[in-house]
Design a protein around this motif. Sequence first.
Motif, PDB file in Angstrom:
ATOM      1  N   THR A 187       0.810  -1.219   0.000  1.00 46.82           N
ATOM      2  CA  THR A 187       0.000   0.000   0.000  1.00 46.82           C
ATOM      3  C   THR A 187       0.842   1.268   0.000  1.00 46.82           C
ATOM      4  OG1 THR A 187      -0.137  -0.054   2.427  1.00 46.82           O
ATOM      5  CG2 THR A 187      -1.913  -1.135   1.177  1.00 46.82           C
ATOM      6  N   GLY A 188       2.158   1.111  -0.021  1.00 43.40           N
ATOM      7  CA  GLY A 188       3.026   2.284  -0.037  1.00 43.40           C
ATOM      8  C   GLY A 188       3.195   2.843  -1.439  1.00 43.40           C
ATOM      9  N   HIS A 189       4.165   3.737  -1.588  1.00 40.69           N
ATOM     10  CA  HIS A 189       4.433   4.351  -2.889  1.00 40.69           C
ATOM     11  C   HIS A 189       4.956   3.310  -3.873  1.00 40.69           C
ATOM     12  CE1 HIS A 189       4.008   8.485  -1.363  1.00 40.69           C
ATOM     13  NE2 HIS A 189       4.676   8.074  -0.305  1.00 40.69           N
ATOM     14  N   ARG A 190       4.654   3.534  -5.138  1.00 36.69           N
ATOM     15  CA  ARG A 190       5.219   2.731  -6.212  1.00 36.69           C
ATOM     16  C   ARG A 190       5.940   3.661  -7.184  1.00 36.69           C
ATOM     17  NH1 ARG A 190       3.075  -2.533  -6.484  1.00 36.69           N
ATOM     18  NH2 ARG A 190       1.293  -2.874  -5.104  1.00 36.69           N
ATOM     19  N   GLY A 191       7.018   3.162  -7.753  1.00 41.74           N
ATOM     20  CA  GLY A 191       7.790   3.989  -8.667  1.00 41.74           C
ATOM     21  C   GLY A 191       9.138   4.335  -8.053  1.00 41.74           C
ATOM     22  N   TYR A 192       9.591   5.540  -8.336  1.00 43.15           N
ATOM     23  CA  TYR A 192      10.917   5.954  -7.894  1.00 43.15           C
ATOM     24  C   TYR A 192      10.824   7.093  -6.880  1.00 43.15           C
ATOM     25  CZ  TYR A 192      12.483   3.050 -11.741  1.00 43.15           C
ATOM     26  OH  TYR A 192      12.705   1.983 -12.575  1.00 43.15           O
ATOM     27  N   VAL A 193      11.913   7.314  -6.182  1.00 44.24           N
ATOM     28  CA  VAL A 193      11.921   8.320  -5.113  1.00 44.24           C
ATOM     29  C   VAL A 193      11.618   9.718  -5.634  1.00 44.24           C
ATOM     30  CG1 VAL A 193      13.520   7.016  -3.650  1.00 44.24           C
ATOM     31  CG2 VAL A 193      14.442   8.612  -5.348  1.00 44.24           C
ATOM     32  N   HIS A 194      11.945   9.990  -6.887  1.00 41.95           N
ATOM     33  CA  HIS A 194      11.834  11.353  -7.412  1.00 41.95           C
ATOM     34  C   HIS A 194      10.390  11.859  -7.398  1.00 41.95           C
ATOM     35  CE1 HIS A 194      15.907  10.506  -8.579  1.00 41.95           C
ATOM     36  NE2 HIS A 194      15.499   9.508  -9.324  1.00 41.95           N
ATOM     37  N   GLN A 195       9.451  10.992  -7.772  1.00 47.64           N
ATOM     38  CA  GLN A 195       8.052  11.419  -7.776  1.00 47.64           C
ATOM     39  C   GLN A 195       7.574  11.782  -6.374  1.00 47.64           C
ATOM     40  OE1 GLN A 195       9.171   8.698  -9.354  1.00 47.64           O
ATOM     41  NE2 GLN A 195       8.645   8.945 -11.513  1.00 47.64           N
ATOM     42  N   VAL A 196       8.133  11.119  -5.366  1.00 43.92           N
ATOM     43  CA  VAL A 196       7.673  11.346  -4.000  1.00 43.92           C
ATOM     44  C   VAL A 196       8.056  12.744  -3.524  1.00 43.92           C
ATOM     45  CG1 VAL A 196       7.757  10.527  -1.618  1.00 43.92           C
ATOM     46  CG2 VAL A 196       7.827   8.873  -3.509  1.00 43.92           C
ATOM     47  N   TYR A 197       9.354  13.115  -3.642  1.00 46.28           N
ATOM     48  CA  TYR A 197       9.717  14.445  -3.145  1.00 46.28           C
ATOM     49  C   TYR A 197       9.153  15.555  -4.024  1.00 46.28           C
ATOM     50  CZ  TYR A 197      13.782  14.088  -6.370  1.00 46.28           C
ATOM     51  OH  TYR A 197      14.607  13.925  -7.459  1.00 46.28           O
ATOM     52  N   GLU A 198       8.972  15.279  -5.308  1.00 43.93           N
ATOM     53  CA  GLU A 198       8.378  16.316  -6.164  1.00 43.93           C
ATOM     54  C   GLU A 198       6.933  16.592  -5.765  1.00 43.93           C
ATOM     55  OE1 GLU A 198      10.989  15.821 -10.279  1.00 43.93           O
ATOM     56  OE2 GLU A 198       9.135  14.663 -10.045  1.00 43.93           O
ATOM     57  N   GLU A 199       6.198  15.545  -5.416  1.00 38.13           N
ATOM     58  CA  GLU A 199       4.812  15.738  -4.967  1.00 38.13           C
ATOM     59  C   GLU A 199       4.766  16.442  -3.618  1.00 38.13           C
ATOM     60  OE1 GLU A 199       2.871  11.981  -4.958  1.00 38.13           O
ATOM     61  OE2 GLU A 199       3.016  11.705  -7.138  1.00 38.13           O
ATOM     62  N   LEU A 200       5.646  16.040  -2.701  1.00 43.72           N
ATOM     63  CA  LEU A 200       5.652  16.649  -1.371  1.00 43.72           C
ATOM     64  C   LEU A 200       6.045  18.119  -1.420  1.00 43.72           C
ATOM     65  CD1 LEU A 200       7.343  13.744   0.631  1.00 43.72           C
ATOM     66  CD2 LEU A 200       4.980  14.535   0.894  1.00 43.72           C
ATOM     67  N   LEU A 201       6.831  18.486  -2.416  1.00 41.94           N
ATOM     68  CA  LEU A 201       7.333  19.858  -2.511  1.00 41.94           C
ATOM     69  C   LEU A 201       6.660  20.641  -3.639  1.00 41.94           C
ATOM     70  CD1 LEU A 201      11.069  19.129  -1.780  1.00 41.94           C
ATOM     71  CD2 LEU A 201       9.605  20.674  -0.461  1.00 41.94           C
ATOM     72  N   ALA A 202       5.397  20.327  -3.885  1.00 40.03           N
ATOM     73  CA  ALA A 202       4.661  21.065  -4.911  1.00 40.03           C
ATOM     74  C   ALA A 202       4.603  22.555  -4.593  1.00 40.03           C
ATOM     75  CB  ALA A 202       3.243  20.497  -5.045  1.00 40.03           C
ATOM     76  N   ASP A 203       4.684  22.911  -3.303  1.00 39.69           N
ATOM     77  CA  ASP A 203       4.636  24.321  -2.901  1.00 39.69           C
ATOM     78  C   ASP A 203       6.008  24.996  -2.924  1.00 39.69           C
ATOM     79  OD1 ASP A 203       5.837  23.031  -0.788  1.00 39.69           O
ATOM     80  OD2 ASP A 203       4.398  23.698   0.725  1.00 39.69           O
ATOM     81  N   ARG A 204       7.062  24.217  -3.222  1.00 37.87           N
ATOM     82  CA  ARG A 204       8.436  24.731  -3.321  1.00 37.87           C
ATOM     83  C   ARG A 204       8.888  25.444  -2.038  1.00 37.87           C
ATOM     84  NH1 ARG A 204       7.505  21.792  -7.128  1.00 37.87           N
ATOM     85  NH2 ARG A 204       8.219  22.125  -9.271  1.00 37.87           N
ATOM     86  N   ARG A 205       8.503  24.919  -0.881  1.00 39.63           N
ATOM     87  CA  ARG A 205       8.924  25.529   0.376  1.00 39.63           C
ATOM     88  C   ARG A 205      10.418  25.296   0.599  1.00 39.63           C
ATOM     89  NH1 ARG A 205       6.137  20.943   1.280  1.00 39.63           N
ATOM     90  NH2 ARG A 205       6.941  19.322   2.676  1.00 39.63           N
ATOM     91  N   PRO A 206      11.059  26.105   1.426  1.00 41.30           N
ATOM     92  CA  PRO A 206      12.491  25.931   1.681  1.00 41.30           C
ATOM     93  C   PRO A 206      12.785  24.537   2.243  1.00 41.30           C
ATOM     94  CG  PRO A 206      11.746  28.058   2.494  1.00 41.30           C
ATOM     95  CD  PRO A 206      10.509  27.289   2.110  1.00 41.30           C
ATOM     96  N   ALA A 207      13.903  23.958   1.821  1.00 39.96           N
ATOM     97  CA  ALA A 207      14.231  22.601   2.253  1.00 39.96           C
ATOM     98  C   ALA A 207      15.725  22.344   2.119  1.00 39.96           C
ATOM     99  CB  ALA A 207      13.454  21.573   1.432  1.00 39.96           C
ATOM    100  N   HIS A 208      16.196  21.425   2.952  1.00 38.88           N
ATOM    101  CA  HIS A 208      17.528  20.834   2.803  1.00 38.88           C
ATOM    102  C   HIS A 208      17.334  19.449   2.200  1.00 38.88           C
ATOM    103  CE1 HIS A 208      20.163  23.649   4.868  1.00 38.88           C
ATOM    104  NE2 HIS A 208      19.351  23.686   5.902  1.00 38.88           N
ATOM    105  N   PHE A 209      18.227  19.051   1.292  1.00 32.32           N
ATOM    106  CA  PHE A 209      18.166  17.726   0.674  1.00 32.32           C
ATOM    107  C   PHE A 209      19.462  16.969   0.968  1.00 32.32           C
ATOM    108  CE2 PHE A 209      15.574  20.618  -1.765  1.00 32.32           C
ATOM    109  CZ  PHE A 209      14.416  19.908  -2.022  1.00 32.32           C
ATOM    110  N   PHE A 210      19.305  15.749   1.443  1.00 30.32           N
ATOM    111  CA  PHE A 210      20.448  14.855   1.654  1.00 30.32           C
ATOM    112  C   PHE A 210      20.220  13.622   0.789  1.00 30.32           C
ATOM    113  CE2 PHE A 210      20.651  17.631   5.222  1.00 30.32           C
ATOM    114  CZ  PHE A 210      21.987  17.679   5.605  1.00 30.32           C
ATOM    115  N   LEU A 211      21.187  13.315  -0.076  1.00 29.44           N
ATOM    116  CA  LEU A 211      21.069  12.215  -1.017  1.00 29.44           C
ATOM    117  C   LEU A 211      22.144  11.180  -0.715  1.00 29.44           C
ATOM    118  CD1 LEU A 211      20.855  14.331  -4.320  1.00 29.44           C
ATOM    119  CD2 LEU A 211      18.990  13.752  -2.753  1.00 29.44           C
ATOM    120  N   CYS A 212      21.742   9.917  -0.591  1.00 33.15           N
ATOM    121  CA  CYS A 212      22.718   8.868  -0.309  1.00 33.15           C
ATOM    122  C   CYS A 212      22.296   7.590  -1.021  1.00 33.15           C
ATOM    123  CB  CYS A 212      22.834   8.617   1.191  1.00 33.15           C
ATOM    124  SG  CYS A 212      24.202   7.518   1.628  1.00 33.15           S
TER     125      CYS A 212
END
Length: 241
Positions: A187-212
């Motif tokens: 029941t969780g997300h399907r696809g790749y991580v990119h769609q998830v953060y793009e949806e969460l940040l639709a409002d383009r609020r300030p954020a720090h990103f850590f990629l590993c």
Amino acid sequence: MLEQWYTGVVTKIVNETYNTRRYWIHIPEKEAFHFKAGQFVTLDLPIHEKKNKRWRSYSIASHPNGSAEIELVIVLLEGGAGTTYIFNEIREGSELTLRGPLGNFVLPESLDRDIFLICTGTGIAPFRSMAKFLHKNDIAHPDIHLIYGSRFEKDILYKDEMRALAAEMPGFHYHPTLSREDNPEWTGHRGYVHQVYEELLADRRPAHFFLCGWKAMIDEARQRIQAMGYDRHDVHLELYG
């Protein structure tokens, strides 16, 4: 200044998934192994005559707690000399030569905006350390989104622990996403991580990103995040492989 090497003793090994193990390593020379959440250690493995071909680095998966024991989570890489040696030769009681802590992949001093921790595979290790450190020390923080990508549900590392942490830790959000899972009960997300953060940040609020994680994921994420309008200095990287 030359980094000091230590002898660590493997105290515990647990199979986390079919190809991933957790290793607990005690450093007897240290009363406490002090590090910052997100840092790594380098192992010197007897797999080559040249020292720079013997070294393998792994993020510390445990959080700083004042002890002299750390946890590493290691995936067996097909054809990988380092992980093949570790999986075949290292047992509880084995000794490992290591140095550290190393690296600057750590949380910002000022937790002034939402934090997106984006990873694949064992790239979750430094983020587990960060999240547990904040939680155990009751440190105030903004919303934290852990976005974890795997192919199948069987590949997910620390799944139950991260779900429990999301339930216990206000402001911590766990988003596992699977790219190839065909089980209809997922029941969780399907696809790749990119769609998830793009949806969460639709409002383009300030954020720090850590990629590993793996290079392909990091390269694509960095491009997408900057295309969303974020500055390259908002993006922090830890590359695997």
